[in-house]
Write an enzyme that holds these catalytic residues in place. Structure first.
Site, short mmCIF file in Angstrom:
data_model
loop_
_atom_site.label_atom_id
_atom_site.label_comp_id
_atom_site.label_asym_id
_atom_site.label_seq_id
_atom_site.Cartn_x
_atom_site.Cartn_y
_atom_site.Cartn_z
CD GLN A 1 -3.19 0.56 0.39
OE1 GLN A 1 -2.56 1.40 -0.22
NE2 GLN A 1 -4.45 0.43 -0.49
CG ASN B 1 -30.15 4.66 -3.74
OD1 ASN B 1 -29.25 5.65 -4.60
ND2 ASN B 1 -30.15 3.32 -3.24
CG HIS C 1 -13.82 1.85 -6.25
ND1 HIS C 1 -13.89 1.68 -4.62
CD2 HIS C 1 -13.30 0.12 -5.68
CE1 HIS C 1 -13.75 0.76 -3.93
NE2 HIS C 1 -13.19 -0.12 -4.14
CB CYS D 1 -1.48 20.26 9.60
SG CYS D 1 -0.14 20.53 9.94
#
Ligand SMILES: NC(=O)c1ccc[n+]([C@@H]2O[C@H](COP(=O)([O-])OP(=O)(O)OC[C@H]3O[C@@H](n4cnc5c(N)ncnc54)[C@H](O)[C@@H]3O)[C@@H](O)[C@H]2O)c1
Ligand SMILES: NC(=O)c1ccc[n+]([C@@H]2O[C@H](COP(=O)([O-])OP(=O)(O)OC[C@H]3O[C@@H](n4cnc5c(N)ncnc54)[C@H](O)[C@@H]3O)[C@@H](O)[C@H]2O)c1
Lengths: 555, 555
Positions: free
Chosen positions: A134, A246, A271, A414
């Site tokens: 990842q 929905n 996706h 940040c």
């Protein structure tokens, strides 16, 4: 420790993250690597510690438990002029380098391009030759869900700056999906002082977000939810509303009632149409049944629904809503299903994130190796004082303290830009040197950053010069961070978009209070975002060209 | 300069390589980069200086002439604590690093895997966003055809060691193709004291090799050529014979006459059946005509011929010839055309090169920045003295002096292994320090090396553990060489096998006679081949596991 979960492989005691100001390794850089590796796997942080999975479905911190044990042993014996090499989560060598070189170098999930697909990767993984890294999982700088909240906050802050004079106060944002990432939306909008109305079909998802206070209220009636949103907007009140329905039904009703909405996006899992998107023509139960019974029929309904979904978004855009795609491929689905103008609203990166990237801004983060939340409080105050003019940053810091629970080692995120990161890093080093914090501070970032990723469907979508797929940039980023003396550097393949779709680099650097660390921090925290400014200037973005000039990054 | 060729873009005076012992840059490392870049483009070295093409069809040293000028200007102003970044042949930034970091970092032709194909690359190249780096072209360490001769010499030396007690004396090697690479075969065999019989269909190719003395004699009659070869073999004489005929016809006749042959390979350009392979059923003229007139028919005949070619090779293998594929994909062609057992003879890498890789051996090379051939003579002597026990090395050094003409800066190549490279590098540094050579020496290698390449159809074909396509290794190689302080480091994609098929790293380091350089040389020349030993040990090769133990490269 009252850990009620029991694990088969993950030994809670053995893999506990060391904290405090005493070393268990031969130097603070090695110690930082060890603590951050174990922190990544801390059950408070990791999705499935028992499988060494940190986040993102299959993103791991080490290839297997044997490799993990060897990494730990290697880090403990590693000298301060040596470098440990990690190949897809397995330690493969310790080589002589020098004190200003990284202590760890990692390459994860890299395949020769013609073999860079899931099928070949899975085969190698089965043989024990690879793992999926990842982004921050395999590079040991994941720190829980704060990153998602902050990234989403930053996107809405950019929307606010671009369209609403810097605040969402008095505006209504509409979206859908309260899942792993989408759940950060309501909090991110209210942190930007706006009203957020989110459609979600699963009631337990709404309840979960209420519990963690990411969401303020729940409605099960669409009209009542809309009324509450309109009232809050009129009152200039920050409020987030989850409505059990929905997304398509919510948008239809907003149009019917001619409600003025200000921003519009979506984070259903479009996706993955079979699993992640519930057609508006089915109830949840019907959806679950049909999915297993008749896959083709389910997909047909999902595509019909997604096409209508985008049509409704376009209609609301035409009425003035600032509309954008949030990286879930909804537009592509609608286009595949025949909607020619599906891409008439932009993706969030080109629209809101890229302008930040052009200034070298990106997800700067740090963790207190002491384990003491008081250390982060000290850094919060420092950052607030360093950048008084940065309004969205000030707001974030104030609210993060109240709303964000630490997971594992206390940490903060940040977005800081060119110049700012170097300034912050040096100031942190001073905190350590002068004993204002109890142990060194480790500084890193996501791979989704200005100069560290090539990902044509996300971070480098629609580059001005067409250089979306050029991967030289993240590679130069990894090389220059190695040259500058980052504490550990990684180069990964796949990340959040999967095998074949991205190449990205990670970087972590330790502020241990020494002069040598200050020199390294200065170089690395200048060069790392600097690569992003250079990359975007090379692609022709004016803001990047100006930033490069201002910070002396031109040839 | 009596250069009779005239160029449109390449300015012979402007781009002349500086030589001698005076700096034109701010330090010897920068100076070395400048000289080697310009040397790559020297008309004596480069294939087409006017297009900045160094070798390998399209391998370039800089993206375009504007980029070249900018690189030169950047190298001249580069300080000894800065690093220049090159993105696919274009300089994109100068960043602050430190004296022990590389002065140049290069990434060439890298694409996100899903876009890593010629079509997308060509599109980016047309837009001016990329260039093809090949291996040593884009990493500024190509030094002409000596590398090809030495690589081929080393392969035949390995064959000799494995099958013929270390010498080809009294053996007959049969092959075909006297093109760019294949032309090195006859010289390589005679340097190993054997007899070489080469079929080649183009007479001018044979004549060219006679001129440069890579080939000893030419025959136009197959039987006479065979007779001469058999006689030389019987006499134990080293002799190379070019015969004007098709490879298939030569092999057929050898079988008919029942001639015992010892080694058998092929370097026709079978990788490109339409252009590179002449079917035995056509004359050259017929081939040229048919190729344009009826492509399909040409290909059908070429495939028929290649299938028969491999069948004949298998027949000769059955009779005892040591048979191997020399990286031209001939076996694959035959298999595509239905020959099931085409892969019954091995590729040259798994058979002969990989055992060398397991000892950390690979194409070590160096050049004299002074430009003075006498400096290389000094290094030749030194190397001969350092490794008296290495017979094939001694033979190579002796013959290279006689047979290899320098191109551009005087240079030498020889294969050295783990331990040997470090020893040689430190000794070179001493030569510079004590003034035994007139200027610093630059040390590098091909990307085709033990630890620097992932290329499943060539260098990493048929790895014992199935890790052929794992690209973490070359990436770690580039990172660790950057960490160790190599002078310049590069990571490329494509190389000799093309887009999508390989990832490989380059490394160059300067011996400038200083103590700091000695420390860097020691680290880099240990770690760089060390990565190869580690990579092969990880894949389970016993020789590599032993080498790793012996050289302290285990965890
Ligand atoms: N950086 C990025 O590109 C980026 C950032 C954030 C999210 N995303 C994308 O956003 C999507 C959401 O991510 P996630 O982790 O939250 O996914 P998730 O699967 O955890 O959550 C999706 C949620 O949508 C709900 N849902 C599905 N169909 C619906 C419908 N028609 N109406 C209302 N609700 C519906 C589901 O019940 C679920 O709660 C993904 O596609 C992700 O890739 C991308
Ligand atoms: N490292 C490696 O993998 C490696 C090393 C060396 C060569 N190679 C391969 O070897 C091949 C040769 O390379 P090159 O640069 O010399 O190519 P080239 O195209 O320059 O030369 C090929 C030669 O073969 C001759 N030829 C073609 N068909 C013939 C036939 N049927 N009989 C006799 N001669 C014939 C041609 O006239 C030509 O001179 C290529 O496929 C190359 O990729 C690979």
């Amino acid at each position: 420790m009252s850990n009620t979960v029991t694990y088969k492989n993950y030994d809670v005691e053995k893999y506990k993250t060391p904290t405090g100001s005493h070393l268990t390794c031969k130097g603070w850089v090695q110690e930082a690597a060890l603590r951050m590796l174990l922190n990544n796997l801390n059950p408070e942080v990791a999705e499935r510690p028992d499988d060494l999975i940190v986040y993102g479905g299959r993103g791991k911190a080490a290839r297997n438990f044997e490799a993990l044990d060897n990494i730990i042993a290697s880090l403990k014996k590693l000298e301060s002029n040596q470098t440990l090499l990690i190949q897809s989560g397995k330690p493969v060598g310790i080589l002589q380098t020098h004190t200003d070189a990284p202590r760890v170098l990692l390459s994860n999930s890299q395949l020769v391009p013609n073999w860079a697909n899931w099928q070949h990767f899975d085969e190698l993984e089965r043989k024990g030759l690879m793992m999926y890294g990842q982004m921050t999982a395999g590079s040991w700088i994941y720190i829980g869900s704060q990153g998602i909240v902050q990234g989403t906050y930053e996107t809405f802050a950019a929307v606010a700056r671009k369209h609403f004079n810097g605040t969402l106060k008095g505006t209504l944002s509409v979206t859908a999906g309260l899942g792993g990432m989408g759940g950060a939306q309501p909090l991110s909008v209210t942190m930007n002082e706006g009203v957020c109305l989110v459609a979600e079909v699963e009631e337990w998802r709404i309840d979960k977000r209420l519990e963690t206070k990411y969401l303020d209220v729940k409605y099960t009636n669409i009209d009542e939810a809309i009324d509450a949103a309109v009232a809050a907007k009129a009152a200039g009140k920050a409020l987030s509303i989850g409505v059990l329905c929905n997304a398509v039904h919510l948008l239809q009703r907003l149009i019917e009632r001619n409600i003025a909405i200000d921003t519009l996006t979506d984070q259903t899992s479009a996706h993955d149409p079979l699993i992640g998107y519930i057609p508006h023509t089915l109830t949840n139960q019907q959806a679950n049944e049909l999915r297993t019974k008749d896959k083709e029929q389910y997909l047909a309904l999902a595509y019909d629904s997604m096409k209508l979904h985008v049509e409704l978004m376009l209609a609301l855009q035409a009425k003035g809503a600032v509309t954008f795609d949030y990286g879930n491929n909804l537009r592509a689905r609608a286009k595949e299903h025949g909607l020619q103008n599906a891409f008439d609203f932009p993706g969030f990166v080109p629209a809101y994130i890229r302008p930040l990237f052009c200034e070298g801004k990106g997800p700067f983060r740090w963790a207190a190796l002491s384990g003491d939340p008081a250390d982060i409080a000290v850094t919060d105050e420092l950052i607030a004082n360093l950048f008084p003019e940065n309004e969205s940053l000030q707001r974030w810091l104030k609210l993060a303290k109240e709303r964000i629970a630490f997971q594992g080692l206390p940490a903060r995120i940040c977005w800081l830009g060119q110049g700012e990161r170097e300034k912050a890093g040096l100031a942190f080093n001073e905190l350590v040197r002068t004993g204002k914090v109890k142990a060194p501070i480790v500084i890193g970032r996501d791979h989704l950053d200005t100069g560290s990723v090539a990902s044509p469907n996300r971070e480098t979508e629609a580059m001005q010069d067409g250089s979306d797929a050029v991967a030289d940039w993240p590679i130069l980023n990894a090389l220059v961070n190695t040259a500058g003396g980052a504490s550990w550097v990684s180069l990964h393949h796949g990340g959040g978009v999967g095998m074949g779709y991205s190449i990205h680099a990670g970087m972590v650097i330790v502020a241990d209070g020494t002069e040598e660390a200050a020199a390294r921090l200065s170089r690395v925290l200048r060069n790392d975002p600097g690569m992003g400014v250079i990359r975007h200037a090379d692609a022709g973005y004016d803001v990047a060209i100006d930033t490069a000039k201002k910070h002396n990054l031109t040839l």
